[in-house]
Design a protein around this motif. Structure first.
Motif, PDB file in Angstrom:
ATOM      1  N   LYS A 156      -2.752  -1.565  51.860  1.00  0.00           N
ATOM      2  CA  LYS A 156      -2.405  -2.981  51.763  1.00  0.00           C
ATOM      3  C   LYS A 156      -3.531  -3.854  52.313  1.00  0.00           C
ATOM      4  O   LYS A 156      -3.801  -4.937  51.770  1.00  0.00           O
ATOM      5  N   VAL A 157      -4.164  -3.402  53.388  1.00  0.00           N
ATOM      6  CA  VAL A 157      -5.297  -4.152  53.944  1.00  0.00           C
ATOM      7  C   VAL A 157      -6.396  -4.282  52.892  1.00  0.00           C
ATOM      8  O   VAL A 157      -6.965  -5.363  52.678  1.00  0.00           O
ATOM      9  N   MET A 158      -6.719  -3.176  52.233  1.00  0.00           N
ATOM     10  CA  MET A 158      -7.781  -3.184  51.221  1.00  0.00           C
ATOM     11  C   MET A 158      -7.381  -4.011  50.006  1.00  0.00           C
ATOM     12  O   MET A 158      -8.205  -4.726  49.432  1.00  0.00           O
TER      13      MET A 158
ATOM     14  N   GLY B  30       0.619 -15.409  47.368  1.00  0.00           N
ATOM     15  CA  GLY B  30      -0.794 -15.549  47.010  1.00  0.00           C
ATOM     16  C   GLY B  30      -1.702 -15.856  48.184  1.00  0.00           C
ATOM     17  O   GLY B  30      -2.874 -16.201  47.997  1.00  0.00           O
ATOM     18  N   LYS B  31      -1.210 -15.728  49.405  1.00  0.00           N
ATOM     19  CA  LYS B  31      -2.004 -16.029  50.606  1.00  0.00           C
ATOM     20  C   LYS B  31      -2.626 -14.738  51.128  1.00  0.00           C
ATOM     21  O   LYS B  31      -2.213 -14.182  52.154  1.00  0.00           O
ATOM     22  N   ARG B  32      -3.666 -14.267  50.432  1.00  0.00           N
ATOM     23  CA  ARG B  32      -4.234 -12.954  50.718  1.00  0.00           C
ATOM     24  C   ARG B  32      -4.878 -12.878  52.098  1.00  0.00           C
ATOM     25  O   ARG B  32      -4.744 -11.870  52.801  1.00  0.00           O
ATOM     26  N   ASP B  33      -5.577 -13.910  52.503  1.00  0.00           N
ATOM     27  CA  ASP B  33      -6.259 -13.874  53.807  1.00  0.00           C
ATOM     28  C   ASP B  33      -5.248 -13.786  54.949  1.00  0.00           C
ATOM     29  O   ASP B  33      -5.428 -13.000  55.895  1.00  0.00           O
ATOM     30  N   GLU B  34      -4.193 -14.597  54.860  1.00  0.00           N
ATOM     31  CA  GLU B  34      -3.170 -14.560  55.901  1.00  0.00           C
ATOM     32  C   GLU B  34      -2.427 -13.225  55.884  1.00  0.00           C
ATOM     33  O   GLU B  34      -2.096 -12.664  56.939  1.00  0.00           O
ATOM     34  N   ALA B  35      -2.185 -12.719  54.685  1.00  0.00           N
ATOM     35  CA  ALA B  35      -1.507 -11.427  54.558  1.00  0.00           C
ATOM     36  C   ALA B  35      -2.348 -10.327  55.180  1.00  0.00           C
ATOM     37  O   ALA B  35      -1.831  -9.456  55.894  1.00  0.00           O
ATOM     38  N   ARG B  36      -3.640 -10.379  54.907  1.00  0.00           N
ATOM     39  CA  ARG B  36      -4.544  -9.365  55.471  1.00  0.00           C
ATOM     40  C   ARG B  36      -4.484  -9.378  56.999  1.00  0.00           C
ATOM     41  O   ARG B  36      -4.476  -8.326  57.647  1.00  0.00           O
ATOM     42  N   GLY B  37      -4.421 -10.564  57.571  1.00  0.00           N
ATOM     43  CA  GLY B  37      -4.340 -10.677  59.022  1.00  0.00           C
ATOM     44  C   GLY B  37      -3.088 -10.002  59.569  1.00  0.00           C
ATOM     45  O   GLY B  37      -3.139  -9.316  60.601  1.00  0.00           O
ATOM     46  N   GLN B  38      -1.964 -10.172  58.880  1.00  0.00           N
ATOM     47  CA  GLN B  38      -0.717  -9.535  59.315  1.00  0.00           C
ATOM     48  C   GLN B  38      -0.802  -8.011  59.173  1.00  0.00           C
ATOM     49  O   GLN B  38      -0.368  -7.272  60.071  1.00  0.00           O
ATOM     50  N   TYR B  39      -1.378  -7.565  58.058  1.00  0.00           N
ATOM     51  CA  TYR B  39      -1.515  -6.116  57.861  1.00  0.00           C
ATOM     52  C   TYR B  39      -2.421  -5.494  58.926  1.00  0.00           C
ATOM     53  O   TYR B  39      -2.156  -4.400  59.426  1.00  0.00           O
ATOM     54  N   GLU B  40      -3.491  -6.193  59.253  1.00  0.00           N
ATOM     55  CA  GLU B  40      -4.435  -5.661  60.253  1.00  0.00           C
ATOM     56  C   GLU B  40      -3.773  -5.591  61.632  1.00  0.00           C
ATOM     57  O   GLU B  40      -3.994  -4.641  62.389  1.00  0.00           O
ATOM     58  N   LYS B  41      -2.965  -6.604  61.955  1.00  0.00           N
ATOM     59  CA  LYS B  41      -2.237  -6.569  63.223  1.00  0.00           C
ATOM     60  C   LYS B  41      -1.261  -5.391  63.242  1.00  0.00           C
ATOM     61  O   LYS B  41      -1.128  -4.693  64.248  1.00  0.00           O
ATOM     62  N   ALA B  42      -0.581  -5.203  62.124  1.00  0.00           N
ATOM     63  CA  ALA B  42       0.376  -4.096  62.033  1.00  0.00           C
ATOM     64  C   ALA B  42      -0.332  -2.757  62.193  1.00  0.00           C
ATOM     65  O   ALA B  42       0.158  -1.855  62.868  1.00  0.00           O
ATOM     66  N   LEU B  43      -1.506  -2.649  61.594  1.00  0.00           N
ATOM     67  CA  LEU B  43      -2.267  -1.402  61.645  1.00  0.00           C
ATOM     68  C   LEU B  43      -2.673  -1.064  63.076  1.00  0.00           C
ATOM     69  O   LEU B  43      -2.659   0.102  63.485  1.00  0.00           O
TER      70      LEU B  43
ATOM     71  N   HIS C 209       5.998  -9.288  56.879  1.00  0.00           N
ATOM     72  CA  HIS C 209       5.451 -10.647  56.913  1.00  0.00           C
ATOM     73  C   HIS C 209       4.242 -10.730  55.968  1.00  0.00           C
ATOM     74  O   HIS C 209       4.099 -11.672  55.183  1.00  0.00           O
ATOM     75  N   GLY C 210       3.382  -9.719  56.036  1.00  0.00           N
ATOM     76  CA  GLY C 210       2.223  -9.671  55.150  1.00  0.00           C
ATOM     77  C   GLY C 210       2.624  -9.580  53.693  1.00  0.00           C
ATOM     78  O   GLY C 210       2.009 -10.211  52.818  1.00  0.00           O
ATOM     79  N   ASP C 211       3.655  -8.799  53.406  1.00  0.00           N
ATOM     80  CA  ASP C 211       4.135  -8.676  52.027  1.00  0.00           C
ATOM     81  C   ASP C 211       4.585 -10.029  51.475  1.00  0.00           C
ATOM     82  O   ASP C 211       4.331 -10.364  50.312  1.00  0.00           O
ATOM     83  N   ALA C 212       5.281 -10.798  52.322  1.00  0.00           N
ATOM     84  CA  ALA C 212       5.755 -12.117  51.891  1.00  0.00           C
ATOM     85  C   ALA C 212       4.581 -13.048  51.604  1.00  0.00           C
ATOM     86  O   ALA C 212       4.585 -13.804  50.627  1.00  0.00           O
ATOM     87  N   LEU C 213       3.576 -12.991  52.465  1.00  0.00           N
ATOM     88  CA  LEU C 213       2.388 -13.827  52.259  1.00  0.00           C
ATOM     89  C   LEU C 213       1.631 -13.417  50.997  1.00  0.00           C
ATOM     90  O   LEU C 213       1.139 -14.270  50.248  1.00  0.00           O
ATOM     91  N   MET C 214       1.540 -12.128  50.750  1.00  0.00           N
ATOM     92  CA  MET C 214       0.880 -11.648  49.527  1.00  0.00           C
ATOM     93  C   MET C 214       1.615 -12.145  48.294  1.00  0.00           C
ATOM     94  O   MET C 214       1.008 -12.547  47.295  1.00  0.00           O
ATOM     95  N   ALA C 215       2.948 -12.121  48.357  1.00  0.00           N
ATOM     96  CA  ALA C 215       3.745 -12.591  47.228  1.00  0.00           C
ATOM     97  C   ALA C 215       3.516 -14.076  46.961  1.00  0.00           C
ATOM     98  O   ALA C 215       3.673 -14.541  45.825  1.00  0.00           O
TER      99      ALA C 215
END
Length: 212
Positions: free
Chosen positions: A197-199, A168-181, A160-166
């Motif tokens: 990916k979080v960084m 350009g939604k970095r803040d939302e992507a970061r939120g997904q990565y942090e949840k996954a972590l 989900h985070g990868d899709a958001l990053m693609a």
């Protein structure tokens, strides 16, 4: 682009055994009640063994066709397996076909193959993850996000985070990565990848506290 995390030989064997455990008891009970007696039991054993052996043989044929790059023939074999009585071999064959189609640059065909899999609920998340990865690879990021919906497992959150990053939604992507972590064990192999990916998404990673 290759589909990640295809089932290895051990996982394939486990999936076949899982199918047998799930379906075996109910089938045995039904046959025993309907037919009864030793003769009926022996017939059932022979019949089921025949179905299993036949499906396994057809599965091996599909694998050989894929190895020989005969994708159209393999696709026909997959349809035959999917219509058979041992569904697990149809699912496994479809996964292998999808990988071969991706490797051949036939992404749309691979998506169709994956979407046609009628997997048990316990495997649906894994299939959806493969579809989502392929959707991202083909630029269909919004479809990937919709498919994953509100899934909360680590792999789905990361994709989900990868899709958001693609998008350009970095803040939302970061939120997904942090949840996954947060859902991963400290020693999980994927942890370092997620931390990166979080960084990359503008976040910071705090080393998890060591247990006493």
């Amino acid at each position: 682009m290759a589909i990640d995390d295809l089932l290895d030989e051990h996982e394939q064997s486990e999936r076949v055994r899982s199918w047998l455990r799930k379906n075996g008891v109910s089938i045995i009970a039904g046959v025993a009640i309907a037919i009864g007696g030793i003769a009926g039991w022996q017939w059932w054993q022979k019949e089921q063994g025949s179905h299993l052996a036949g499906a396994h043989g057809e599965y091996q044929v599909v694998l050989k066709q894929l190895e020989d790059k005969k994708l159209d023939e393999a696709a026909k074999g997959v349809k035959t397996l999917e219509g058979g009585k041992v569904q697990v071999y149809g699912d496994l064959a479809a996964l292998q076909l999808a990988k071969a189609q991706v490797d051949a640059g036939k992404n749309e065909e691979a998506l169709a193959t994956l979407r046609a899999i009628k997997a048990d609920p316990e495997y649906k998340a894994a299939i959806d993850q493969r579809i989502a990865r392929l959707l991202i690879a083909t630029g269909k990021n919004d479809e990937a996000i919709t498919l994953l919906g509100s899934a909360t497992d680590s792999a789905s959150l990361e994709i989900h985070g990868d899709a958001l990053m693609a998008l350009g939604k970095r803040d939302e992507a970061r939120g997904q990565y942090e949840k996954a972590l947060k859902t991963l064990d400290v020693a999980a192999p994927q942890r370092r990848v997620l931390e990166t990916k979080v960084m990359d998404a503008g976040g910071t990673v705090t080393e998890p506290a060591e247990s006493v």
